[in-house]
Design a protein around this motif. Structure first.
Motif, mmCIF file in Angstrom:
data_model
loop_
_atom_site.group_PDB
_atom_site.id
_atom_site.type_symbol
_atom_site.label_atom_id
_atom_site.label_comp_id
_atom_site.label_asym_id
_atom_site.label_seq_id
_atom_site.Cartn_x
_atom_site.Cartn_y
_atom_site.Cartn_z
ATOM 1 N N LYS A 151 1.238 -1.163 0.120
ATOM 2 C CA LYS A 151 0.078 -0.089 -0.012
ATOM 3 C C LYS A 151 0.939 1.465 0.226
ATOM 4 O O LYS A 151 0.088 1.769 -1.114
ATOM 5 C CB LYS A 151 -1.376 -0.278 1.209
ATOM 6 C CG LYS A 151 -2.651 -1.185 0.986
ATOM 7 C CD LYS A 151 -3.192 -0.973 0.222
ATOM 8 C CE LYS A 151 -3.662 -1.507 -0.717
ATOM 9 N NZ LYS A 151 -3.006 -3.052 -1.285
ATOM 10 N N LEU A 153 3.244 1.684 -1.878
ATOM 11 C CA LEU A 153 4.112 2.041 -2.574
ATOM 12 C C LEU A 153 2.838 2.534 -3.444
ATOM 13 O O LEU A 153 3.031 3.287 -4.491
ATOM 14 C CB LEU A 153 4.387 0.577 -3.645
ATOM 15 C CG LEU A 153 5.984 0.517 -2.607
ATOM 16 C CD1 LEU A 153 6.347 -0.821 -3.628
ATOM 17 C CD2 LEU A 153 7.006 1.135 -2.364
ATOM 18 N N LYS A 154 1.351 1.963 -3.879
ATOM 19 C CA LYS A 154 0.693 2.437 -4.392
ATOM 20 C C LYS A 154 -0.622 3.926 -4.221
ATOM 21 O O LYS A 154 -1.415 4.040 -5.226
ATOM 22 C CB LYS A 154 -0.627 0.909 -3.815
ATOM 23 C CG LYS A 154 0.058 0.255 -4.554
ATOM 24 C CD LYS A 154 -0.321 -0.933 -4.994
ATOM 25 C CE LYS A 154 -1.481 -1.497 -6.015
ATOM 26 N NZ LYS A 154 -2.853 -2.361 -6.835
ATOM 27 N N TYR A 155 0.202 4.006 -2.887
ATOM 28 C CA TYR A 155 -1.288 5.595 -2.447
ATOM 29 C C TYR A 155 0.127 6.289 -1.893
ATOM 30 O O TYR A 155 0.325 6.521 -0.450
ATOM 31 C CB TYR A 155 -1.690 4.997 -1.190
ATOM 32 C CG TYR A 155 -2.890 3.850 -2.282
ATOM 33 C CD1 TYR A 155 -4.130 4.532 -2.956
ATOM 34 C CD2 TYR A 155 -2.706 2.690 -2.094
ATOM 35 C CE1 TYR A 155 -4.561 3.888 -3.538
ATOM 36 C CE2 TYR A 155 -3.818 1.853 -2.806
ATOM 37 C CZ TYR A 155 -4.757 2.979 -3.181
ATOM 38 O OH TYR A 155 -5.468 1.641 -4.086
#
Lengths: 225, 225
Positions: A151, A153-155
Protein backbone atom coordinates in the motif's frame (compact mmCIF):
# COMPACT_ATOMS: atom_id res chain seq x y z
CA UNK A 1 4.05 54.80 -7.74
CA UNK A 2 3.35 51.86 -5.50
CA UNK A 3 2.50 48.61 -7.24
CA UNK A 4 1.04 45.52 -5.69
CA UNK A 5 1.22 42.24 -7.47
CA UNK A 6 -1.32 39.58 -6.65
CA UNK A 7 -0.79 36.06 -7.89
CA UNK A 8 -4.16 34.73 -8.98
CA UNK A 9 -5.18 31.51 -7.27
CA UNK A 10 -5.08 28.90 -9.94
CA UNK A 11 -7.39 26.07 -9.09
CA UNK A 12 -9.58 24.30 -6.60
CA UNK A 13 -6.58 23.34 -4.49
CA UNK A 14 -5.63 27.00 -4.09
CA UNK A 15 -9.15 27.82 -2.92
CA UNK A 16 -8.91 24.89 -0.55
CA UNK A 17 -5.66 26.25 0.92
CA UNK A 18 -7.28 29.64 1.51
CA UNK A 19 -10.13 28.06 3.44
CA UNK A 20 -7.82 25.66 5.30
CA UNK A 21 -5.89 28.70 6.52
CA UNK A 22 -9.14 30.28 7.74
CA UNK A 23 -9.97 27.07 9.60
CA UNK A 24 -6.46 27.07 11.05
CA UNK A 25 -6.93 30.61 12.33
CA UNK A 26 -10.16 29.58 14.08
CA UNK A 27 -8.48 26.56 15.64
CA UNK A 28 -5.60 28.74 16.86
CA UNK A 29 -7.96 31.32 18.31
CA UNK A 30 -9.69 28.61 20.36
CA UNK A 31 -6.43 26.74 21.07
CA UNK A 32 -7.67 23.50 19.58
CA UNK A 33 -5.30 20.93 18.13
CA UNK A 34 -6.68 19.16 15.09
CA UNK A 35 -5.92 15.69 13.76
CA UNK A 36 -6.95 14.60 10.27
CA UNK A 37 -7.57 10.84 10.59
CA UNK A 38 -7.49 8.86 7.34
CA UNK A 39 -7.49 5.32 5.94
CA UNK A 40 -8.96 3.01 3.34
CA UNK A 41 -12.56 1.82 3.92
CA UNK A 42 -12.79 -0.67 6.76
CA UNK A 43 -9.26 -0.17 8.13
CA UNK A 44 -10.68 0.36 11.63
CA UNK A 45 -10.61 4.14 12.19
CA UNK A 46 -13.82 4.32 14.22
CA UNK A 47 -13.03 1.31 16.41
CA UNK A 48 -9.57 2.74 17.11
CA UNK A 49 -11.15 6.05 18.12
CA UNK A 50 -13.67 4.29 20.38
CA UNK A 51 -10.74 2.75 22.24
CA UNK A 52 -8.27 5.64 22.16
CA UNK A 53 -10.70 8.41 23.09
CA UNK A 54 -11.99 6.44 26.09
CA UNK A 55 -9.93 7.69 29.02
CA UNK A 56 -8.17 10.34 26.95
CA UNK A 57 -7.06 13.19 29.20
CA UNK A 58 -8.18 16.07 27.04
CA UNK A 59 -11.45 17.63 25.96
CA UNK A 60 -12.05 16.06 22.59
CA UNK A 61 -14.61 16.45 19.82
CA UNK A 62 -15.07 14.51 16.59
CA UNK A 63 -16.04 15.50 13.09
CA UNK A 64 -17.23 12.41 11.22
CA UNK A 65 -16.93 12.40 7.44
CA UNK A 66 -18.89 9.82 5.43
CA UNK A 67 -20.43 9.69 1.99
CA UNK A 68 -23.72 8.70 3.58
CA UNK A 69 -25.13 7.58 6.92
CA UNK A 70 -24.24 8.34 10.52
CA UNK A 71 -23.35 4.93 11.96
CA UNK A 72 -19.84 5.98 13.02
CA UNK A 73 -21.03 9.25 14.55
CA UNK A 74 -23.66 7.30 16.48
CA UNK A 75 -20.99 4.94 17.82
CA UNK A 76 -18.74 7.78 18.96
CA UNK A 77 -21.62 9.75 20.48
CA UNK A 78 -21.92 6.88 22.95
CA UNK A 79 -18.62 8.13 24.43
CA UNK A 80 -20.44 11.36 25.40
CA UNK A 81 -18.27 13.53 23.16
CA UNK A 82 -19.45 16.31 20.88
CA UNK A 83 -19.72 14.62 17.47
CA UNK A 84 -20.80 16.26 14.22
CA UNK A 85 -21.63 14.18 11.15
CA UNK A 86 -20.66 15.55 7.75
CA UNK A 87 -22.10 13.69 4.76
CA UNK A 88 -20.54 14.27 1.36
CA UNK A 89 -23.31 12.78 -0.79
CA UNK A 90 -24.57 16.14 -1.99
CA UNK A 91 -21.67 16.02 -4.44
CA UNK A 92 -22.09 14.00 -7.61
CA UNK A 93 -22.56 10.47 -6.35
CA UNK A 94 -20.77 11.50 -3.17
CA UNK A 95 -17.46 13.27 -2.65
CA UNK A 96 -14.65 10.85 -1.81
CA UNK A 97 -12.90 13.12 0.68
CA UNK A 98 -13.36 16.04 3.05
CA UNK A 99 -12.06 19.40 1.92
CA UNK A 100 -11.47 22.57 3.90
CA UNK A 101 -14.82 24.07 2.93
CA UNK A 102 -16.80 21.03 4.07
CA UNK A 103 -14.96 21.09 7.40
CA UNK A 104 -15.60 24.83 7.68
CA UNK A 105 -19.33 24.27 7.18
CA UNK A 106 -19.36 22.06 10.28
CA UNK A 107 -17.30 24.24 12.62
CA UNK A 108 -20.26 26.28 13.85
CA UNK A 109 -21.80 23.07 15.22
CA UNK A 110 -18.73 22.24 17.29
CA UNK A 111 -17.96 23.82 20.68
CA UNK A 112 -14.41 24.70 19.62
CA UNK A 113 -13.76 26.98 22.59
CA UNK A 114 -14.40 24.03 24.93
CA UNK A 115 -12.11 21.58 23.13
CA UNK A 116 -8.41 20.74 23.36
CA UNK A 117 -8.50 18.31 20.48
CA UNK A 118 -10.65 17.86 17.39
CA UNK A 119 -10.36 14.58 15.50
CA UNK A 120 -11.60 14.73 11.91
CA UNK A 121 -12.39 11.22 10.70
CA UNK A 122 -12.09 11.51 6.93
CA UNK A 123 -13.93 9.51 4.25
CA UNK A 124 -12.40 6.05 3.78
CA UNK A 125 -10.09 6.52 0.78
CA UNK A 126 -6.32 6.41 0.28
CA UNK A 127 -6.14 8.93 -2.56
CA UNK A 128 -7.97 12.27 -2.45
CA UNK A 129 -8.17 12.91 1.31
CA UNK A 130 -4.36 13.33 1.23
CA UNK A 131 -4.68 16.09 -1.36
CA UNK A 132 -6.89 18.40 0.69
CA UNK A 133 -5.60 20.15 3.79
CA UNK A 134 -8.39 21.10 6.14
CA UNK A 135 -6.39 23.18 8.64
CA UNK A 136 -5.07 20.27 10.71
CA UNK A 137 -2.00 20.15 12.96
CA UNK A 138 -1.23 16.56 12.15
CA UNK A 139 -2.31 13.68 9.98
CA UNK A 140 -2.70 10.14 11.22
CA UNK A 141 -3.37 7.30 8.85
CA UNK A 142 -4.41 3.74 9.53
CA UNK A 143 -3.18 0.90 7.32
CA UNK A 144 -4.57 -2.53 8.19
CA UNK A 145 -2.32 -5.54 7.76
CA UNK A 146 -5.19 -7.22 5.88
CA UNK A 147 -4.62 -4.71 3.05
CA UNK A 148 -1.18 -6.04 2.11
CA UNK A 149 2.42 -4.81 2.17
CA UNK A 150 2.27 -2.84 -1.08
CA UNK A 151 0.00 0.00 0.00
CA UNK A 152 2.74 2.64 0.64
CA UNK A 153 3.98 2.12 -2.94
CA UNK A 154 0.48 2.33 -4.45
CA UNK A 155 -0.78 5.33 -2.44
CA UNK A 156 2.45 7.25 -1.75
CA UNK A 157 0.97 10.72 -1.17
CA UNK A 158 -1.17 9.47 1.73
CA UNK A 159 1.76 7.75 3.43
CA UNK A 160 4.12 10.66 2.68
CA UNK A 161 1.98 13.42 4.17
CA UNK A 162 1.11 11.90 7.54
CA UNK A 163 2.88 12.28 10.88
CA UNK A 164 1.86 8.89 12.27
CA UNK A 165 1.00 5.53 10.68
CA UNK A 166 -1.07 3.11 12.74
CA UNK A 167 -0.60 -0.44 11.51
CA UNK A 168 -3.90 -1.99 12.59
CA UNK A 169 -5.38 -5.49 12.92
CA UNK A 170 -2.08 -6.99 14.09
CA UNK A 171 -4.17 -9.58 15.98
CA UNK A 172 -4.71 -11.19 12.55
CA UNK A 173 -1.01 -11.34 11.61
CA UNK A 174 -0.70 -15.04 12.42
CA UNK A 175 -3.47 -15.85 9.92
CA UNK A 176 -2.06 -13.75 7.06
CA UNK A 177 0.90 -13.88 4.67
CA UNK A 178 1.57 -10.22 5.51
CA UNK A 179 5.32 -9.52 5.79
CA UNK A 180 5.69 -6.68 8.30
CA UNK A 181 9.35 -6.03 7.47
CA UNK A 182 8.44 -5.66 3.82
CA UNK A 183 5.65 -3.20 4.67
CA UNK A 184 8.05 -1.15 6.83
CA UNK A 185 10.64 -1.21 4.05
CA UNK A 186 8.05 0.20 1.62
CA UNK A 187 6.88 2.75 4.20
CA UNK A 188 10.45 3.92 4.75
CA UNK A 189 10.91 4.23 0.98
CA UNK A 190 8.03 6.70 0.60
CA UNK A 191 8.32 8.45 4.00
CA UNK A 192 11.69 7.89 5.66
CA UNK A 193 11.57 7.93 9.45
CA UNK A 194 7.82 8.44 9.84
CA UNK A 195 6.55 7.37 13.26
CA UNK A 196 4.50 4.16 13.29
CA UNK A 197 2.74 2.01 15.86
CA UNK A 198 1.48 -1.57 15.74
CA UNK A 199 -2.07 -1.64 17.06
CA UNK A 200 -5.14 -3.82 17.26
CA UNK A 201 -8.46 -2.06 17.62
CA UNK A 202 -9.95 -5.46 18.44
CA UNK A 203 -7.61 -6.60 21.24
CA UNK A 204 -6.55 -3.13 22.34
CA UNK A 205 -2.86 -3.85 21.75
CA UNK A 206 -0.88 -0.67 21.20
CA UNK A 207 -3.83 1.65 21.70
CA UNK A 208 -2.33 3.18 24.86
CA UNK A 209 0.54 4.47 22.73
CA UNK A 210 -1.87 6.10 20.30
CA UNK A 211 -3.79 7.66 23.21
CA UNK A 212 -0.54 9.09 24.61
CA UNK A 213 0.30 10.47 21.17
CA UNK A 214 -3.10 12.19 20.94
CA UNK A 215 -2.62 13.66 24.42
CA UNK A 216 0.75 15.09 23.39
CA UNK A 217 -0.87 16.68 20.31
CA UNK A 218 -3.72 18.02 22.43
CA UNK A 219 -1.18 19.42 24.92
CA UNK A 220 0.25 21.69 22.27
CA UNK A 221 -2.76 23.87 22.95
CA UNK A 222 -3.27 23.84 26.73
CA UNK A 223 -6.84 24.03 27.93
CA UNK A 224 -7.96 27.61 28.35
CA UNK A 225 -9.93 26.72 31.47
CA UNK B 1 -38.29 25.48 -41.16
CA UNK B 2 -36.55 22.54 -39.62
CA UNK B 3 -35.16 23.12 -36.19
CA UNK B 4 -32.75 20.89 -34.36
CA UNK B 5 -32.38 21.21 -30.64
CA UNK B 6 -29.14 20.06 -29.06
CA UNK B 7 -28.96 19.73 -25.32
CA UNK B 8 -25.59 21.06 -24.21
CA UNK B 9 -23.55 18.56 -22.22
CA UNK B 10 -23.47 19.90 -18.72
CA UNK B 11 -20.44 18.66 -16.90
CA UNK B 12 -17.51 16.32 -16.71
CA UNK B 13 -19.80 13.34 -16.26
CA UNK B 14 -21.57 14.10 -19.55
CA UNK B 15 -18.23 14.23 -21.35
CA UNK B 16 -17.36 10.96 -19.67
CA UNK B 17 -20.55 9.36 -20.97
CA UNK B 18 -19.76 10.48 -24.51
CA UNK B 19 -16.33 8.87 -24.36
CA UNK B 20 -17.66 5.74 -22.63
CA UNK B 21 -20.06 5.31 -25.55
CA UNK B 22 -17.15 5.61 -27.98
CA UNK B 23 -15.27 2.93 -26.03
CA UNK B 24 -18.41 0.77 -26.07
CA UNK B 25 -18.61 1.08 -29.85
CA UNK B 26 -15.00 -0.07 -30.16
CA UNK B 27 -15.62 -3.02 -27.84
CA UNK B 28 -18.72 -4.00 -29.84
CA UNK B 29 -16.84 -3.75 -33.14
CA UNK B 30 -14.22 -6.19 -31.86
CA UNK B 31 -16.76 -8.32 -29.96
CA UNK B 32 -15.01 -7.89 -26.63
CA UNK B 33 -16.88 -8.12 -23.35
CA UNK B 34 -15.62 -5.74 -20.70
CA UNK B 35 -15.70 -6.02 -16.92
CA UNK B 36 -15.01 -3.04 -14.65
CA UNK B 37 -13.46 -4.58 -11.52
CA UNK B 38 -13.56 -2.46 -8.39
CA UNK B 39 -12.92 -2.53 -4.64
CA UNK B 40 -11.35 -0.71 -1.71
CA UNK B 41 -7.54 -0.79 -1.47
CA UNK B 42 -6.25 -4.20 -0.46
CA UNK B 43 -9.52 -6.12 -0.92
CA UNK B 44 -7.75 -8.69 -3.07
CA UNK B 45 -8.65 -7.81 -6.69
CA UNK B 46 -5.30 -8.77 -8.21
CA UNK B 47 -4.98 -12.04 -6.31
CA UNK B 48 -8.53 -12.99 -7.33
CA UNK B 49 -7.67 -12.27 -10.96
CA UNK B 50 -4.48 -14.32 -10.73
CA UNK B 51 -6.61 -17.29 -9.68
CA UNK B 52 -9.70 -16.74 -11.84
CA UNK B 53 -7.88 -15.93 -15.09
CA UNK B 54 -5.70 -19.05 -14.79
CA UNK B 55 -7.50 -21.70 -16.80
CA UNK B 56 -10.17 -19.29 -18.02
CA UNK B 57 -11.58 -20.51 -21.33
CA UNK B 58 -11.54 -17.21 -23.19
CA UNK B 59 -8.96 -14.89 -24.65
CA UNK B 60 -8.54 -12.28 -21.92
CA UNK B 61 -6.63 -9.04 -21.51
CA UNK B 62 -6.22 -6.78 -18.50
CA UNK B 63 -6.07 -3.03 -18.09
CA UNK B 64 -4.48 -2.22 -14.73
CA UNK B 65 -5.36 1.09 -13.07
CA UNK B 66 -3.18 2.39 -10.25
CA UNK B 67 -2.21 5.79 -8.94
CA UNK B 68 1.43 4.80 -9.23
CA UNK B 69 3.59 1.73 -9.86
CA UNK B 70 3.12 -1.40 -11.90
CA UNK B 71 3.32 -4.19 -9.32
CA UNK B 72 -0.12 -5.60 -10.16
CA UNK B 73 0.45 -5.46 -13.91
CA UNK B 74 3.75 -7.28 -13.38
CA UNK B 75 1.97 -10.00 -11.41
CA UNK B 76 -0.70 -10.52 -14.07
CA UNK B 77 1.83 -10.44 -16.93
CA UNK B 78 3.20 -13.65 -15.44
CA UNK B 79 -0.03 -15.30 -16.66
CA UNK B 80 1.08 -14.51 -20.24
CA UNK B 81 -1.87 -12.24 -20.91
CA UNK B 82 -1.78 -8.86 -22.62
CA UNK B 83 -1.66 -6.38 -19.72
CA UNK B 84 -1.54 -2.59 -19.99
CA UNK B 85 -0.73 -0.42 -16.99
CA UNK B 86 -2.52 2.90 -16.63
CA UNK B 87 -1.14 5.23 -13.94
CA UNK B 88 -3.31 8.11 -12.80
CA UNK B 89 -0.66 10.15 -11.01
CA UNK B 90 -0.45 12.80 -13.69
CA UNK B 91 -3.60 14.25 -12.09
CA UNK B 92 -3.18 16.45 -9.03
CA UNK B 93 -1.67 14.07 -6.46
CA UNK B 94 -3.14 11.19 -8.45
CA UNK B 95 -6.65 10.57 -9.74
CA UNK B 96 -8.63 8.23 -7.47
CA UNK B 97 -10.47 6.42 -10.29
CA UNK B 98 -10.36 5.52 -13.95
CA UNK B 99 -12.60 7.47 -16.28
CA UNK B 100 -13.63 6.72 -19.86
CA UNK B 101 -10.95 8.97 -21.33
CA UNK B 102 -8.14 7.29 -19.40
CA UNK B 103 -9.38 3.89 -20.55
CA UNK B 104 -9.64 5.20 -24.10
CA UNK B 105 -6.02 6.35 -24.01
CA UNK B 106 -4.95 2.75 -23.32
CA UNK B 107 -7.09 0.96 -25.93
CA UNK B 108 -4.56 1.35 -28.73
CA UNK B 109 -2.09 -0.70 -26.68
CA UNK B 110 -4.50 -3.62 -26.30
CA UNK B 111 -5.08 -6.25 -29.03
CA UNK B 112 -8.87 -5.83 -28.79
CA UNK B 113 -9.57 -7.79 -31.96
CA UNK B 114 -7.88 -10.82 -30.41
CA UNK B 115 -9.75 -10.71 -27.10
CA UNK B 116 -13.05 -12.13 -25.86
CA UNK B 117 -12.82 -10.43 -22.48
CA UNK B 118 -11.14 -7.31 -21.14
CA UNK B 119 -10.92 -6.90 -17.37
CA UNK B 120 -10.32 -3.34 -16.20
CA UNK B 121 -8.92 -3.37 -12.68
CA UNK B 122 -9.85 0.04 -11.32
CA UNK B 123 -8.03 2.13 -8.70
CA UNK B 124 -8.72 0.88 -5.16
CA UNK B 125 -11.52 3.18 -3.97
CA UNK B 126 -15.18 2.66 -3.05
CA UNK B 127 -16.42 6.10 -4.11
CA UNK B 128 -15.46 7.70 -7.43
CA UNK B 129 -14.85 4.62 -9.60
CA UNK B 130 -18.59 3.93 -9.34
CA UNK B 131 -19.37 7.36 -10.79
CA UNK B 132 -17.50 6.91 -14.06
CA UNK B 133 -18.68 4.48 -16.70
CA UNK B 134 -15.88 3.42 -18.97
CA UNK B 135 -17.91 1.46 -21.56
CA UNK B 136 -18.12 -1.79 -19.60
CA UNK B 137 -20.69 -4.60 -19.96
CA UNK B 138 -20.67 -5.39 -16.28
CA UNK B 139 -19.26 -4.27 -12.97
CA UNK B 140 -17.85 -6.61 -10.40
CA UNK B 141 -16.88 -5.38 -6.96
CA UNK B 142 -14.92 -7.07 -4.22
CA UNK B 143 -15.75 -6.46 -0.58
CA UNK B 144 -13.44 -8.18 1.91
CA UNK B 145 -14.93 -9.48 5.13
CA UNK B 146 -12.08 -7.73 6.97
CA UNK B 147 -13.67 -4.40 5.99
CA UNK B 148 -16.77 -4.89 8.12
CA UNK B 149 -20.51 -5.35 7.57
CA UNK B 150 -21.37 -1.68 7.14
CA UNK B 151 -19.71 -1.02 3.78
CA UNK B 152 -22.89 -1.28 1.60
CA UNK B 153 -24.50 1.43 3.74
CA UNK B 154 -21.45 3.71 3.63
CA UNK B 155 -20.66 3.35 -0.08
CA UNK B 156 -24.11 2.66 -1.58
CA UNK B 157 -23.44 3.79 -5.16
CA UNK B 158 -20.63 1.26 -5.59
CA UNK B 159 -22.76 -1.62 -4.31
CA UNK B 160 -25.84 -0.44 -6.21
CA UNK B 161 -24.23 -0.20 -9.64
CA UNK B 162 -22.51 -3.58 -9.84
CA UNK B 163 -23.76 -6.86 -11.28
CA UNK B 164 -21.74 -9.13 -8.98
CA UNK B 165 -20.35 -8.75 -5.45
CA UNK B 166 -17.44 -10.99 -4.48
CA UNK B 167 -17.23 -11.34 -0.72
CA UNK B 168 -13.53 -12.07 -0.31
CA UNK B 169 -11.21 -13.32 2.45
CA UNK B 170 -13.82 -15.74 3.83
CA UNK B 171 -10.88 -17.89 5.02
CA UNK B 172 -10.52 -15.29 7.81
CA UNK B 173 -14.16 -15.42 8.93
CA UNK B 174 -13.43 -17.61 11.94
CA UNK B 175 -10.97 -15.00 13.26
CA UNK B 176 -13.28 -11.99 12.80
CA UNK B 177 -16.45 -10.63 14.38
CA UNK B 178 -17.85 -10.16 10.87
CA UNK B 179 -21.55 -11.07 10.73
CA UNK B 180 -22.22 -12.34 7.20
CA UNK B 181 -26.01 -12.25 7.56
CA UNK B 182 -25.80 -8.63 8.61
CA UNK B 183 -23.61 -7.79 5.59
CA UNK B 184 -26.05 -9.53 3.24
CA UNK B 185 -28.96 -7.70 4.88
CA UNK B 186 -27.21 -4.37 4.21
CA UNK B 187 -26.32 -5.44 0.67
CA UNK B 188 -29.92 -6.36 -0.04
CA UNK B 189 -31.04 -3.00 1.34
CA UNK B 190 -28.95 -1.04 -1.17
CA UNK B 191 -29.11 -3.48 -4.13
CA UNK B 192 -31.96 -5.99 -3.77
CA UNK B 193 -31.25 -9.34 -5.39
CA UNK B 194 -27.73 -8.59 -6.62
CA UNK B 195 -25.69 -11.74 -7.27
CA UNK B 196 -22.96 -12.45 -4.75
CA UNK B 197 -20.33 -15.12 -4.19
CA UNK B 198 -18.27 -16.06 -1.14
CA UNK B 199 -14.64 -16.39 -2.19
CA UNK B 200 -11.14 -16.65 -0.80
CA UNK B 201 -8.34 -15.50 -3.06
CA UNK B 202 -5.97 -17.16 -0.59
CA UNK B 203 -7.49 -20.65 -0.37
CA UNK B 204 -9.17 -20.56 -3.78
CA UNK B 205 -12.62 -21.24 -2.29
CA UNK B 206 -15.38 -20.04 -4.59
CA UNK B 207 -13.02 -18.89 -7.36
CA UNK B 208 -14.35 -21.50 -9.80
CA UNK B 209 -17.74 -19.83 -9.62
CA UNK B 210 -16.21 -16.46 -10.44
CA UNK B 211 -14.28 -17.99 -13.36
CA UNK B 212 -17.53 -19.50 -14.70
CA UNK B 213 -19.23 -16.12 -14.36
CA UNK B 214 -16.42 -14.45 -16.36
CA UNK B 215 -16.69 -17.13 -19.05
CA UNK B 216 -20.42 -16.49 -19.36
CA UNK B 217 -19.76 -12.75 -19.75
CA UNK B 218 -17.01 -13.45 -22.29
CA UNK B 219 -19.39 -15.76 -24.19
CA UNK B 220 -21.73 -12.90 -24.91
CA UNK B 221 -19.25 -11.93 -27.62
CA UNK B 222 -18.13 -15.19 -29.29
CA UNK B 223 -14.55 -15.32 -30.51
CA UNK B 224 -14.25 -14.09 -34.07
CA UNK B 225 -11.62 -16.74 -34.82
Amino acid sequence: MHRTKVKVAEDALDANTTIANANRADFDRDEVSVVNFMSAPGAGKTTLLERALTGLEARVGVLEGDVQGSADADRLSALHLPVVQLNTDSGFGGECHLDANMVRSALADLPLADLDLLVIENVGNLVCPAEFKVGEDARVMVSAVTEGEDKPLKYPLMFRTCELVLINKVDLLEHLDFDLDRFLYHLDAVHPGVEHMLVSAKSGEGVDGFRDWLERIAGRAPAAA
